[in-house]
Design an enzyme around this catalytic site. Structure first.
Site, PDB file in Angstrom:
ATOM      1  N   GLY A   1     -16.032  -5.780 -15.997  1.00 28.58           N
ATOM      2  CA  GLY A   1     -16.180  -6.353 -14.667  1.00 28.58           C
ATOM      3  C   GLY A   1     -17.420  -5.848 -13.959  1.00 28.58           C
ATOM      4  O   GLY A   1     -17.802  -4.682 -14.108  1.00 28.58           O
TER       5      GLY A   1
ATOM      6  N   ASN B   1     -15.100   2.617   1.628  1.00 26.46           N
ATOM      7  CA  ASN B   1     -13.640   2.563   1.716  1.00 26.46           C
ATOM      8  C   ASN B   1     -13.091   3.556   2.745  1.00 26.46           C
ATOM      9  O   ASN B   1     -11.890   3.587   2.997  1.00 26.46           O
ATOM     10  CB  ASN B   1     -13.002   2.825   0.345  1.00 26.46           C
ATOM     11  CG  ASN B   1     -13.066   4.283  -0.074  1.00 26.46           C
ATOM     12  OD1 ASN B   1     -13.918   5.042   0.383  1.00 26.46           O
ATOM     13  ND2 ASN B   1     -12.156   4.685  -0.952  1.00 26.46           N
TER      14      ASN B   1
ATOM     15  N   THR C   1      -9.630  -1.431   2.276  1.00 32.26           N
ATOM     16  CA  THR C   1      -9.428  -1.879   0.913  1.00 32.26           C
ATOM     17  C   THR C   1      -9.891  -3.325   0.785  1.00 32.26           C
ATOM     18  O   THR C   1     -10.492  -3.882   1.704  1.00 32.26           O
ATOM     19  CB  THR C   1      -7.956  -1.677   0.504  1.00 32.26           C
ATOM     20  OG1 THR C   1      -7.804  -2.030  -0.867  1.00 32.26           O
ATOM     21  CG2 THR C   1      -7.011  -2.468   1.369  1.00 32.26           C
TER      22      THR C   1
ATOM     23  N   GLY D   1     -17.950  -6.472 -10.462  1.00 34.53           N
ATOM     24  CA  GLY D   1     -17.724  -6.659  -9.036  1.00 34.53           C
ATOM     25  C   GLY D   1     -17.775  -5.362  -8.251  1.00 34.53           C
ATOM     26  O   GLY D   1     -18.289  -4.344  -8.722  1.00 34.53           O
TER      27      GLY D   1
ATOM     28  N   ASP E   1     -14.045   6.181  -3.925  1.00 32.84           N
ATOM     29  CA  ASP E   1     -13.447   5.605  -5.130  1.00 32.84           C
ATOM     30  C   ASP E   1     -13.953   6.280  -6.406  1.00 32.84           C
ATOM     31  O   ASP E   1     -13.165   6.642  -7.283  1.00 32.84           O
ATOM     32  CB  ASP E   1     -13.736   4.105  -5.208  1.00 32.84           C
ATOM     33  CG  ASP E   1     -12.915   3.300  -4.210  1.00 32.84           C
ATOM     34  OD1 ASP E   1     -11.796   3.728  -3.873  1.00 32.84           O
ATOM     35  OD2 ASP E   1     -13.400   2.241  -3.769  1.00 32.84           O
TER      36      ASP E   1
ATOM     37  N   LYS F   1     -14.379  -3.872   1.974  1.00 38.62           N
ATOM     38  CA  LYS F   1     -15.258  -2.717   1.731  1.00 38.62           C
ATOM     39  C   LYS F   1     -16.728  -3.011   2.043  1.00 38.62           C
ATOM     40  O   LYS F   1     -17.436  -2.134   2.533  1.00 38.62           O
ATOM     41  CB  LYS F   1     -15.098  -2.223   0.295  1.00 38.62           C
ATOM     42  CG  LYS F   1     -13.724  -1.630   0.020  1.00 38.62           C
ATOM     43  CD  LYS F   1     -13.602  -1.130  -1.410  1.00 38.62           C
ATOM     44  CE  LYS F   1     -12.187  -0.624  -1.671  1.00 38.62           C
ATOM     45  NZ  LYS F   1     -12.042  -0.076  -3.029  1.00 38.62           N
TER      46      LYS F   1
ATOM     47  N   SER G   1       0.810  -1.216   0.000  1.00 41.05           N
ATOM     48  CA  SER G   1       0.000   0.000   0.000  1.00 41.05           C
ATOM     49  C   SER G   1       0.849   1.274   0.000  1.00 41.05           C
ATOM     50  O   SER G   1       1.797   1.416   0.766  1.00 41.05           O
ATOM     51  CB  SER G   1      -0.919   0.015   1.227  1.00 41.05           C
ATOM     52  OG  SER G   1      -1.640   1.235   1.270  1.00 41.05           O
TER      53      SER G   1
ATOM     54  N   GLY H   1      -4.397   3.211 -12.489  1.00 42.18           N
ATOM     55  CA  GLY H   1      -5.204   3.851 -11.453  1.00 42.18           C
ATOM     56  C   GLY H   1      -4.433   4.589 -10.377  1.00 42.18           C
ATOM     57  O   GLY H   1      -5.013   4.873  -9.320  1.00 42.18           O
TER      58      GLY H   1
END
Length: 276
Positions: free
Chosen positions: A128, A87, A62, A130, A103, A66, A15, A240
Site C-alpha cells: 500500500g 495523528n 484518525t 497511502g 504511528d 490525519k 475506538s 496492529g
C-alpha cells in the site's frame, strides 16, 4: 477542572483509544478525561477550534482526518513533516498547536520491544502507498533495513512515495506483479483491504522462510492478512493492536510528560479478544 483529551474520527465507535488512555492515566496517577467523538472531514476545523477553546489540551486524529490535522497544526515535528500527516495535536502554552505523528514510532516500538524483531539488514515489503504507509517509512528506514519495497496496485503511487524517502535509505516502489522472485523477511500490510476480507495479489514465495507478517489494522478476529500469513508459514503473523497501544503511549508522553508502561495493557486487550 479535569484535563480534557479526545480522539476525532469517522467512524469512531469501535475506538479503543478512550480505554487505553484511561488505563494510562490510572497507571501514572494522571487526572484526565478522554472521549471519542465522531467528526466528519468538513466539520474538522470547527470542531478542533471549539475543543481547544473549551479547555481541551490534546487530540488524536484518525482516518480520514490525519491530513487535515497536518494542515491545521501551527508547528509540526520532523516525523510529522516526513509523514505529511498528523495523528496527535497538542495545545501549547502560548496557544499554538503542535502536530506530531506517533504511528511510525508506535509500529517500530511494537516490532522491536514487544516482539524482538531485528530490522537492521532485513528485507521489508510494505503493501500500500497511502497515508498509513507514509507515516511509517521514515521510522523503518531509521533502523537500517537492507531494503524497503513499496508495492501498490497503482504503480506510480508506489514509485512516487518511495522517491520521497530515498535520501534516508534504500527504498523502491513497484506493482504487485513485479514481486515475483523476491522474498521478504517482514511484510507489512498498510492497505485497508484486509479488514473487508480482501488481499493484494501476492505471488507465491514472497514471504521468506522464518518471515514475519504484520497488519497495521486490528480487529477482534484475525484479519485477512493475518490469516494469509499463518497459511503461508509466517514465523509470526500479527495485527496492529500493539502499534495502536504504543502510538497512544507516545501521544500520552507528548501531552503529559510521563511515559506509561504498555505491556500489561497489550496482554489484557489480547486476552479479552482471545489472542495471545
Amino acid at each position: 477542572m479535569t484535563d480534557r483529551y479526545a480522539v476525532f474520527g469517522q467512524p469512531i465507535g469501535h475506538s479503543k483509544s478512550p480505554r487505553i488512555h484511561q488505563f494510562f492515566a490510572g497507571q501514572t496517577g494522571q487526572q484526565l478525561s478522554y472521549t471519542a467523538e465522531e467528526v466528519a472531514p468538513e466539520q474538522f476545523v470547527g470542531s478542533v477550534k471549539a475543543f481547544f477553546a473549551q479547555g481541551g489540551l490534546g487530540l488524536n486524529c484518525t482516518v480520514p482526518l490525519k491530513e487535515l490535522a497536518f494542515a491545521f497544526a501551527d508547528t509540526k515535528t520532523i516525523r510529522a513533516q516526513r509523514a505529511k500527516a498528523v495523528n496527535t495535536l497538542k495545545l501549547e502554552a502560548d496557544g499554538s498547536v503542535l502536530g506530531d505523528n506517533t504511528d511510525g514510532c508506535g509500529l517500530v516500538t511494537d516490532l522491536l520491544d514487544n516482539h524482538a524483531f531485528n530490522l537492521k539488514g532485513s528485507r521489508i515489503l510494505l503493501l500500500g502507498a497511502g497515508g498509513a504507509s507514509r507515516g511509517i517509512i521514515a521510522p523503518l528506514l531509521g533502523y537500517s533495513p537492507q531494503t524497503v519495497v513499496i508495492a501498490n496496485r497503482t504503480v506510480e503511487k508506489a514509485v512516487e512515495l518511495a522517491a520521497e524517502f530515498q535520501d534516508i535509505g534504500v527504498i523502491s516502489g513497484c506493482g504487485y506483479a513485479d514481486l515475483g522472485g523476491q522474498a521478504f523477511d517482514i511484510i507489512l500490510n498498510a492497505t485497508s483491504a484486509s479488514l473487508s476480507g480482501e488481499l493484494p495479489p501476492l505471488p507465491q514465495g514472497v514471504l521468506a522462510t522464518q518471515g514475519v507478517c504484520y497488519d497495521l489494522a486490528y480487529g477482534d478476529q484475525p484479519t485477512a492478512f493475518v490469516r494469509w500469513g499463518r497459511e503461508n508459514g509466517a514465523f509470526y503473523s500479527l495485527d496492529g493492536l500493539g502499534m495502536l497501544v504504543e502510538q497512544a503511549a507516545a501521544a500520552f508522553y507528548l501531552w503529559r510528560g510521563v511515559r506509561p508502561s504498555t505491556h500489561a495493557l497489550i496482554e489484557l486487550l489480547n486476552a479479552e479478544r482471545g489472542m495471545s
